[in-house]
Write an enzyme that holds these catalytic residues in place. Structure first.
Site, PDB file in Angstrom:
ATOM      1  CD  GLU A 220      -3.030  -1.150   0.450  1.00 44.97           C
ATOM      2  OE1 GLU A 220      -3.376  -0.040   0.014  1.00 44.97           O
ATOM      3  OE2 GLU A 220      -3.628  -2.202   0.174  1.00 44.97           O
ATOM      4  CB  CYS A 254      -1.777   7.315   1.518  1.00 43.60           C
ATOM      5  SG  CYS A 254      -3.321   6.527   1.991  1.00 43.60           S
TER       6      CYS A 254
END
Ligand code: NAD
Length: 477
Positions: A220, A254
């Site tokens: 990720e 993010c």
């Protein structure tokens, strides 16, 4: 390495790992009741200690707005656990799979099984969510789990370690230390699956270490997530939504919108609207408790460098005051900054920003915006604002991203039934809800042969009988 040469934290890491491996191979997989009980214990631990987590994370950041921890971390996890407990029996059940005609009346089943021991390496920006969200899927799938939190959130890591050690057996779920050398040693352990959340740079190192063990990875990662404002967009509404998504956690998200592509005639108006919304939400006082600090002086200096570089290359900065303001520096409250007229020569357009700066770039044709995005790494998220459905569908069809929200930012991430993950340089694999359960399971195909079917009796000597079967198979194929 010779065990005797290892420092105490590294040999403890090794011992914890090997105890889990032994258990995962030596004992039957945990049944539904055990998995549910583990998840419930995690939920109770979170609910009972929410205020302690809020305080620990805030003190690691310097300051983190309380509501950003509760909404984006504790409530997110409580919801995920509740959903998982409710759906788990269905996810664990063998799945019926169709059987091709030539094998009738046999049965096919896909049987989910735990992989064994799952490792999780987490970043600092949402330290609680990103340590435990993958763990929920891994525990649900029946795995034993080791987690390494980030060294940049030491108070949080100590609290989580203490609470988990008091609630789980060390062979069920363990939080490692964060001392020097642990991260590298952790990535080298031959896990049955390794989840890494963090930067693309470190993701490459972790993937390489995992490859040596043939350990499958979920990566990720980060990168630059673009926003396209279509000419049909409600500019003010888009500006408000983008301003909020950019400033949540002071841009240290993010999937935060990294930069915005705006039709040329609307660029300056849009930039002004974003600046106004940023001011309306967070004011100009650095001490505002709703506004989160930058995690460290080093990160603050990096952001200041990006702003200075853009200004030196003729971008116009819209900000309430300067990052050099001593109060801002002391509190690490970087001023919300709109960078008007950003160009690809500027450092701010060459690396993930991960802070409260929003470059605004103009485009003339829709294809110019699409081509710009496609000339760069596949983004983790992409946002599109507008009402023109043909324009929207063209952008959706011609760009590839980890996930998309149309007419807002971040919200695709909150969809419990959708997978979360990047693509290319922004990540590999996905989790959340059943996607997490499936990621951390071996979905094992099992074929149950029927005694009634003789078509697969292809034993030699080959002769007329086999020729008849071959003819039949040819007719069916
Ligand atoms: P980072 O890559 O610096 O660190 C992440 C983790 O990796 C930390 O626990 C760190 O200790 C560990 N680590 C560092 N070096 C290592 C090594 N050599 N081997 C093994 N582990 C190592 O990232 P960060 O600064 O903590 O987080 C910010 C980045 O994470 C941003 O790029 C952001 O976009 C990304 N991120 C992605 C997601 C997502 O869901 N895709 C979520 C949050 C953050």
């Amino acid at each position: 390495m010779d065990q005797s040469l290892k420092s105490p934290p590294l040999s403890a890491l090794d011992d914890a790992f090997h105890a889990m491996v032994a258990l995962s191979r030596g004992a039957p997989p945990p049944d539904l009741a055990i998995r549910r009980a583990r998840l419930q214990r995690l939920r109770d631990l979170l609910a009972a200690n929410e205020a302690r987590f809020v305080a620990a994370i805030s003190s690691d950041f310097g300051h983190r707005a309380d509501v950003e921890t509760t909404i984006a971390e504790t409530l997110f996890l409580l919801t995920e656990i509740k959903h998982t407990i409710k759906q788990l029996a269905r996810w664990m059940a063998p799945r019926r799979i169709a059987t091709a005609l030539q094998f009738w009346p046999a049965r096919n089943r896909l049987i989910p099984q735990p992989l064994g021991v799952v490792g999780i390496i987490a970043p600092w920006n949402y330290p609680l969510q990103l340590t435990l969200a993958p763990a929920i899927g891994a525990i649900a799938a029946g795995n034993l789990v080791m987690i390494k939190p980030s060294e940049l959130t030491p108070r949080f890591a100590a609290l989580l370690r203490e609470l988990i050690a008091g609630t789980f057996a060390p062979t069920e779920l363990v939080i490692t230390g964060i001392e020097d050398g642990i991260a590298q040693a952790f990535a080298q352990l031959p896990f049955d699956h390794l989840v890494f959340t963090g930067s693309t740079r470190v993701g490459r190192i972790v993937a390489e270490a995992a490859a040596k063990n043939l350990t499958p990875v979920t990566l990720e990662l980060g990168g630059k997530s673009p926003v396209i404002i279509d000419a049909s967009a409600n500019l003010d509404q888009a500006a408000q939504r983008i301003a909020y998504a950019k400033l949540l956690n002071a841009g240290q998200t993010c999937i935060a919108p990294d930069y915005v592509l705006v039709p040329e005639p609307q660029r300056d108006a849009f930039a002004g609207l974003v600046r106004n919304h940023m001011l309306a939400m967070f004011g100009s006082n650095p001490a505002n408790a709703d506004y989160t600090s930058i995690i460290s002086d080093r990160h603050y200096a990096r952001l200041e460098g990006l702003a200075n570089d853009a200004a030196s290359k003729d971008a116009k900065l819209l900000q309430p005051d300067t990052p050099a303001n001593p109060d801002r520096r002391r509190l690490r409250k970087f001023p919300p900054t709109v960078v008007v007229g950003a160009t690809s020569e500027m450092a701010i357009m060459q690396e993930e920003i991960f802070g409260p700066l929003l470059p605004v770039m103009a485009y003339r044709e829709r294809s110019e915006a699409i081509n710009y995005i496609n000339a760069h790494d596949r983004p983790l998220a992409l946002y599109w604002f507008g009402t023109d459905q043909i324009a929207r569908d063209e952008v959706l069809a011609r760009t590839v991203a980890g996930g998309v929200t149309v007419n807002d930012c971040l919200l695709h991430f909150a969809q419990i039934n959708q997978p979360m993950g990047g693509v290319g340089a922004s990540g590999t694999g996905a989790y959340h809800g059943q996607w997490g359960f499936d990621t951390f399971s071996k979905l094992k195909p099992v074929f149950y042969r029927s005694p009634l079917n003789r078509m697969t009796d292809l034993y030699p000597p080959y002769g007329a009988k086999i020729a008849r079967i071959e003819k039949l198979l040819r007719w069916m194929s």
